[in-house]
Motif scaffolding. Sequence first.
Motif, short mmCIF file in Angstrom:
data_model
loop_
_atom_site.label_atom_id
_atom_site.label_comp_id
_atom_site.label_asym_id
_atom_site.label_seq_id
_atom_site.Cartn_x
_atom_site.Cartn_y
_atom_site.Cartn_z
N LEU A 1 0.82 -1.21 0.00
CA LEU A 1 0.00 0.00 0.00
C LEU A 1 0.86 1.26 0.00
CD1 LEU A 1 -2.70 -1.15 2.58
CD2 LEU A 1 -2.93 -1.04 0.09
N THR A 2 1.99 1.21 0.69
CA THR A 2 2.88 2.38 0.74
C THR A 2 3.47 2.68 -0.62
OG1 THR A 2 3.44 1.93 3.05
CG2 THR A 2 4.96 3.31 1.81
N VAL A 3 3.97 1.65 -1.30
CA VAL A 3 4.57 1.86 -2.62
C VAL A 3 3.51 2.27 -3.63
CG1 VAL A 3 5.85 0.74 -4.49
CG2 VAL A 3 6.42 0.23 -2.11
N GLY B 1 1.74 5.68 -7.39
CA GLY B 1 0.51 5.75 -8.17
C GLY B 1 0.38 4.64 -9.18
N SER B 2 1.17 3.60 -9.01
CA SER B 2 1.19 2.52 -9.99
C SER B 2 1.02 1.17 -9.30
CB SER B 2 2.52 2.53 -10.77
OG SER B 2 2.67 1.35 -11.54
N SER C 1 1.35 -1.62 -10.94
CA SER C 1 2.39 -2.49 -11.49
C SER C 1 3.71 -2.28 -10.76
CB SER C 1 2.57 -2.22 -12.99
OG SER C 1 2.95 -0.87 -13.22
N ALA C 2 4.04 -1.02 -10.43
CA ALA C 2 5.27 -0.76 -9.69
C ALA C 2 5.20 -1.37 -8.30
CB ALA C 2 5.53 0.74 -9.60
N ALA C 3 4.04 -1.23 -7.66
CA ALA C 3 3.88 -1.81 -6.31
C ALA C 3 3.96 -3.33 -6.37
CB ALA C 3 2.54 -1.36 -5.72
N GLY C 4 3.31 -3.93 -7.36
CA GLY C 4 3.35 -5.38 -7.48
C GLY C 4 4.74 -5.90 -7.77
N GLY D 1 7.33 12.58 -6.05
CA GLY D 1 8.10 12.30 -7.25
C GLY D 1 9.21 11.31 -7.07
N VAL D 2 9.13 10.45 -6.06
CA VAL D 2 10.18 9.49 -5.84
C VAL D 2 10.24 8.50 -7.00
CG1 VAL D 2 8.63 7.97 -4.53
CG2 VAL D 2 11.09 7.81 -4.19
N ALA D 3 11.45 8.11 -7.38
CA ALA D 3 11.64 7.18 -8.48
C ALA D 3 11.26 5.77 -8.05
CB ALA D 3 13.09 7.21 -8.96
#
Length: 445
Positions: free
Chosen positions: A50-52, A57-58, A60-63, A115-117
């Motif tokens: 949930l944090t990521v 906002g993605s 796919s990035a969190a998964g 805006g963290v990468a």
Amino acid sequence: MPSTVSAPPRGPSARPGYRAVLGAPHAGRTFAAALLGRLSYGVVPLALLLTVREATGSYSAAGAAMALFALASVLLSPVRAGLVDRHGPRRVLPPMAVLYGALLLAVVAATARPGVAPAAVGALVVAAGACTPPLGPVMRTFWRRLLPDPVLLRRAFSLDGVAEELLFVTGPLLVGLLLPVLGPGGAVVVGAGLLLAGALLLVASPVAAVGPDGRGETDGPDAPAEAHGADDPDAAAPPSGRRRRTPLGGGRALRAAVLASAVTGLALGALDLMVLAFAEDRGRPETVGWILAALSAGSAVGGLGLGALDRPVPNAVRLPLFTAGLGLALAAAGHAPGPVLLGVAVGVAGFFVSPALTTSYLVADEAVAPEARTRAGAWVNTAFNAGSAVGGAGVGLLVGHLPLPLCFALAAAPALAAVPVLLRMRDFGGSRSRRKADPAGEPAA
């Protein structure tokens, strides 16, 4: 060296139960500390996801980040357990827990910045996964030191497995309670604090002062090693250094334990998605939670029932028996006409889950030298988690393309296929395996 509970008298009037397990000197406080730290395993993954997701906002990035977190945690578990075996829990667990907590806090701090990468967050998440302290394998090693009697040890392993399963149910519920108050980042901090507190309390137990061979940190070379039960059908003689062909050793017994754990994990990993597909296909998605609750309930009953047995079947018989029961119940579940009967079938399948895993851990624990037990337990745990991941991914490719009964049958196939292999490996039990040793002391191939 901490005192251990003495072997209970045998006979119809002496039936030590779970109270005797927790009543052993230092057992209650040690187990409570381990459970406190292991609660983090149910909290951190969901809170991190949930944090990521909130920061990037993605989905796919969190998964992807959580998949890498799980991969690093699972695959490096034997390495971390090996450090504990070599250097002792008091030297390894505190710095590992501090590093793990610091990396989780770094994830929270990084995701708080706009805006963290995603790549930077992913790197921190992977690093945290790589440092996850192996509290479960350590606690199972401590049970052997606390309870030299094999009957109590079996009950302890059963209780440990059921409690761990309940923690993975409780963890996400705790996250749900924390989210409105602290947000996902705060839930991650709580998870890190749980693990750090549990790890520090665990190594503060007097049991942690005992070396892997049963000697205290200050004992001399002539100090007695830990005791082993000699009158239980599951008890095997501790392998000497000469019997270990590799630094880990364990031979066919450890391979059998890892195989049984892997196919059990594969079956459970596939089951969640198949239950969801079944419920949606019947227009009853609200039944998913109840059906999976039946799985947990069946597993708890099976695990506690195994520990309560006074005359256990030897491990060499139990392991293929429980694996076969799981496979058959899972295959039959695919033919359930509705959610109610599916819940019954899944509950029956769950009845074999905890006994299969408990027996796998017992086999692995007995198969190796004392100084390799944490690592052996970690291999069993790694096999289960890897199997679960493969099962979930594999059935995801099948559901929607094949009939659900066939999906259930295919998910059950690895467990059923493992049964003849386990039967061929069944001569790993105590005295029988010792009779098969050659005159030079090397185990039979």
